[in-house]
Design an enzyme around this catalytic site. Structure first.
Site, PDB file in Angstrom:
ATOM      1  N   CYS A 139      30.356  70.930  37.065  1.00 57.10           N
ATOM      2  CA  CYS A 139      30.317  72.257  37.685  1.00 57.10           C
ATOM      3  C   CYS A 139      29.010  72.539  38.400  1.00 57.10           C
ATOM      4  CB  CYS A 139      30.585  73.327  36.632  1.00 57.10           C
ATOM      5  SG  CYS A 139      32.143  73.069  35.759  1.00 57.10           S
ATOM      6  N   HIS A 168      28.894  79.690  39.819  1.00 59.13           N
ATOM      7  CA  HIS A 168      30.033  78.815  39.505  1.00 59.13           C
ATOM      8  C   HIS A 168      31.086  79.665  38.811  1.00 59.13           C
ATOM      9  CE1 HIS A 168      32.612  76.096  37.457  1.00 59.13           C
ATOM     10  NE2 HIS A 168      31.996  76.187  36.293  1.00 59.13           N
ATOM     11  N   ASN A 196      39.023  78.111  37.970  1.00 60.44           N
ATOM     12  CA  ASN A 196      37.761  77.379  37.933  1.00 60.44           C
ATOM     13  C   ASN A 196      37.982  76.002  38.559  1.00 60.44           C
ATOM     14  OD1 ASN A 196      35.619  75.715  37.204  1.00 60.44           O
ATOM     15  ND2 ASN A 196      35.476  76.463  35.116  1.00 60.44           N
TER      16      ASN A 196
END
Length: 618
Positions: free
Chosen positions: A403, A539, A569
C-alpha cells in the site's frame, strides 16, 4: 486463484464461498490442516445440542436464524467429506479391497430423532423472517439432511480408513443404501450459481442448502448403518475417493509420518535505527527536478456492493449487515475486474502516456508497483515496456511495497530521473478479487484497479512537483506479517490481521505527521510543511480506521479526501485513483499541495508531498 463469476442475472457470485476447496499442497501435517478446519468450519458452527438448546430457550427471534445455524452445523458435519473426498455409491462387490486411495467412513450409532423433532417444532413456532415460502423450502432441505445424517459433527475423523483397514474389524458400521438411483434429483452447478432472491441473506442460504443436499444424493430415508461384515455383494455402500491428487498426497504424508519442514527461526528483537531516516527534500537533494505530466487510471468495471457480499455469505462468515460493513470500513461497494492485472495496468499506462503526449522512445524507465502480481518472469514492468513499444529502457522493474507503492515508486522514479533525464513511467496496479477466497475481512475491504503516472524532467528553473519523499519499512514481526499473501494458514488467501494493521498505521501516521511538523513552510511563511498542505489524500485503507487515527494525530476529517466508499482499497493504486477522482469531483480544481501517505503489508510506509495540477489527469 479463486475468481468471481457473473451469473445470468448480472450478479457477482463467489463459487468458493459455497463449494469448499482447500489448498492441500499447503498442509504439511494433520494439525496444520485441523487448525484451518477448526477456524473455517467449527468455530462459528453450533453443535446439534447447541441448536436444540437455543430452540428450547427461545433464543431464536425468527426462522432465518434457525436456518443459518442448521446450515453452519451441516457444513461442519461435512467438513472433511466436502473438502477431501467425493462420495460414490458403489456395489460392495465392486469395491477394491486393497488400494490405499479408496476409503469407507466409519460411524458410531447416533440417534437424532428427538433433536430433529425439537428443531422442527421450534422452527414452526417462530415467525417467518422475510419470505415464508423460501424459508420453508430451505428448511425442508436442511432438516432432511440433518434428520438422516449418521453422525454428530464432533465424532468425525479427517482420514477415513481404507477398505482393508475397515475390514480388520467386521463390526465397524458404514453407510448402506437400501436402494440407489444414479439419477436421483440434485442441483447442477448452474442451478446453484444462477440462484437469485430479492433478500441477499436468503440467496446465500439457498445456495448453501443446494450444496448440502448434493452431499447426500440418494434417498436418505433408505440409508442405514450396517456392519461391514454383514454386507452382501449387491449392497450399495458409499465409497470415499480423494477429490484430487493433492488430497491423496496429503493423506499419504499424514499416514506415512514423513518429517515436516524445520520451523523457521524466531525473529530477532526489533531495534529502531541508530538515527531516524530524514525525509528527502527534493529541491535540496537532486539536480533534475521532477514534473508530474499525467495520471491515467483504470478502475474495475464490476461493482461489488455490500449487498453482494451478503448474497455470497460463506459457510465460515459471521453474520453481518450492509450497515455494519459500511460502519466498519466506510465502504459501500468495491470495484472488481474481469481483466488480468497486466491488462489493467496496460490500459492505465496507455492513458497516462496519451495524456502526457509521450512516445515510447522517450521513456527512460518503467516501474511497476504491486503486491498482487502473479507474473514473475518476465516482470510486469518489462512486459509493459514491450507492450507499449518501448524498445529499451534504462530500467524496467517491479517494486513490491504494497500500500506504500506510490511513495516507493515516485521515490525511485526521481532517482532514475537523475540518471536518464527522460520521463519515467510509474504504474501501480492491484487485482485482489481472485485472491481473497473465503476470508471475510479481506473481502469487505479490497478492490481492483490500476493507475499510471508520467514523471518527467521539469524545465530548467521550474519548481518541482514532488517536494518531499519518504519511505519506511519493517517493525515488529507482528506488524511485518499483519497482511499476508499467500498465507498457508488461511488456505493461501490474502489475510489481514486487524489489530496489528492498526498498530502499524498508527505508528507510521504519527511518525509522518511529526516529521512534517518539523519541516519548514516551503514558502518561508510561519508554520510548518503540514500547515502548507492543502489536501490530504491518504492510502484508502479503511476509512473508519484512517479517520480515527488522523483525529488522534490532530488532523480533522475535513482535510482528508476519500473515495474508498465507491472503489474499495486498491493498495498501491489507491492514492493515484483517489487523486484522479478528487479532480473529477472538483475537490482539486486548481493546483494544490497534497500530502499522500501510504502504509501496509511488510510494515511498509511512505509519503509524498506533491503539487497536483488538475490538468494532468487523463
Amino acid at each position: 486463484m479463486k475468481p468471481f463469476i457473473v451469473n445470468r442475472y448480472g450478479r457477482i457470485v463467489f463459487p468458493f464461498n459455497f463449494f469448499p476447496e482447500l489448498d492441500f499442497s499447503a498442509f504439511e501435517a494433520l494439525d496444520q490442516f485441523a487448525a484451518v478446519i477448526k477456524r473455517d468450519f467449527e468455530e462459528k458452527a453450533p453443535t446439534e445440542t447447541d441448536i436444540v438448546a437455543r430452540v428450547e430457550s427461545r433464543a431464536y427471534r425468527g426462522r432465518y436464524e434457525v436456518l443459518r445455524d442448521l446450515a453452519l452445523n451441516l457444513f461442519w458435519v461435512n467438513r472433511y467429506a466436502m473438502t477431501m473426498y467425493e462420495r460414490r455409491p458403489t456395489r460392495w462387490r465392486d469395491v477394491p479391497r486393497h488400494r490405499d486411495d479408496i476409503f469407507l467412513p466409519v460411524f458410531k450409532l447416533w440417534e437424532g430423532a428427538e433433536m430433529t423433532a425439537a428443531i422442527e417444532s421450534g422452527y414452526r413456532a417462530l415467525p417467518p423472517t422475510w419470505d415464508e415460502g423460501t424459508e420453508d423450502k430451505v428448511f425442508r432441505i436442511l432438516l432432511d439432511v440433518f434428520r438422516h445424517k449418521k453422525g454428530a459433527g464432533a465424532e468425525l475423523p479427517a482420514i477415513k480408513p481404507t477398505v482393508s483397514e475397515i475390514l480388520a474389524n467386521p463390526k465397524h458400521l458404514t453407510y448402506h443404501l437400501l436402494s440407489y438411483d444414479p439419477d436421483y434429483p440434485g442441483y447442477s452447478h448452474d442451478d446453484i450459481i444462477e440462484t437469485t432472491h430479492r433478500v441477499p441473506e436468503l440467496e446465500a442460504l439457498l445456495r448453501q442448502a443446494m450444496v448440502l443436499h448434493n452431499q447426500y444424493r440418494w434417498d436418505r430415508a433408505r440409508t442405514r448403518l450396517t456392519e461391514v461384515g454383514q454386507l452382501h455383494d449387491d449392497d450399495f455402500v458409499v465409497v470415499f475417493h480423494p477429490k484430487h491428487d493433492e488430497v491423496l498426497q496429503f493423506i499419504r504424508r499424514v499416514k506415512g509420518g514423513r518429517r515436516v519442514r524445520p520451523r523457521k527461526p524466531a525473529p530477532a528483537e526489533s531495534r529502531p535505527p541508530m538515527t531516524p531516516y530524514p525525509p528527502v527534500t527534493v529541491r535540496e537533494r537532486f539536480r533534475v527536478m521532477p514534473r508530474l505530466e499525467a495520471i491515467g487510471v483504470y478502475k474495475g468495471e464490476r461493482p461489488c456492493s455490500n449487498e453482494d457480499l451478503i448474497r455470497n455469505a460463506a459457510y465460515c462468515w459471521s453474520p453481518m449487515t450492509v450497515e455494519e460493513i459500511r460502519r466498519k470500513t466506510g465502504i459501500e461497494q468495491r470495484l472488481y475486474t474481469e481483466l488480468d492485472l497486466d491488462h489493467m495496468a496496460l490500459l492505465a499506462a496507455q492513458r497516462a502516456l496519451d495524456k502526457a503526449g509521450r512516445r515510447p522512445e522517450e521513456i527512460g524507465a518503467v516501474l511497476f508497483c504491486s503486491c498482487t502480481s502473479v507474473k514473475m518472469m518476465p516482470s510486469l514492468a518489462t512486459w509493459l515496456s514491450g507492450q507499449l513499444g518501448i524498445f529499451q529502457t534504462h530500467a524496467s522493474c517491479d517494486l513490491v511495497a504494497a500500500c506504500a507503492g506510490l511513495p516507493y515508486g515516485l521515490a525511485e522514479a526521481v532517482r532514475q530521473l537523475q540518471e536518464v533525464e527522460r520521463p519515467v513511467l510509474v504504474v501501480c496496479g492491484e487485482k485482489f478479487s481472485d485472491k481473497i477466497g473465503t476470508v471475510r475481512t479481506s473481502r469487505m475491504i479490497f478492490g481492483d484497479g490500476a493507475a499510471a503516472l508520467v514523471v518527467g524532467p521539469a524545465p530548467a528553473g521550474a519548481a518541482t512537483d514532488l517536494e518531499v519523499l519518504q519511505t519506511y519499512a519493517s517493525g515488529p514481526m507482528a506488524e511485518v506479517d499483519s497482511i499476508i499473501w499467500p498465507n498457508p494458514d488461511f488456505d493461501n488467501n490474502i489475510t489481514v490481521y486487524g489489530p496489528e494493521v492498526r498498530n502499524l498505521a498508527r505508528r507510521y501516521l504519527t511518525q509522518m505527521i511529526d516529521e512534517l511538523r518539523t519541516l519548514p513552510h516551503p514558502e518561508g511563511r510561519p508554520g510548518s510543511m503540514l500547515d502548507a498542505v492543502e489536501l490530504i489524500v491518504p492510502h484508502q485503507a479503511n476509512k473508519t480506521m484512517v479517520v480515527n487515527l488522523a483525529q488522534a494525530a490532530g488532523i480533522t476529517p475535513d482535510r482528508l479526501y476519500f473515495n474508498i466508499g465507491r472503489v474499495g482499497n486498491t493498495s498501491s493504486a489507491s492514492i493515484p485513483i483517489a487523486i484522479h477522482d478528487a479532480v473529477r469531483e472538483g475537490v482539486i480544481s486548481r493546483p494544490l499541495r497534497v500530502f499522500a501517505p501510504g502504509f501496509g503489508a511488510g510494515a511498509v510506509g511512505g509519503y509524498v508531498i506533491m503539487r497536483v495540477d488538475p490538468a494532468i489527469v487523463a
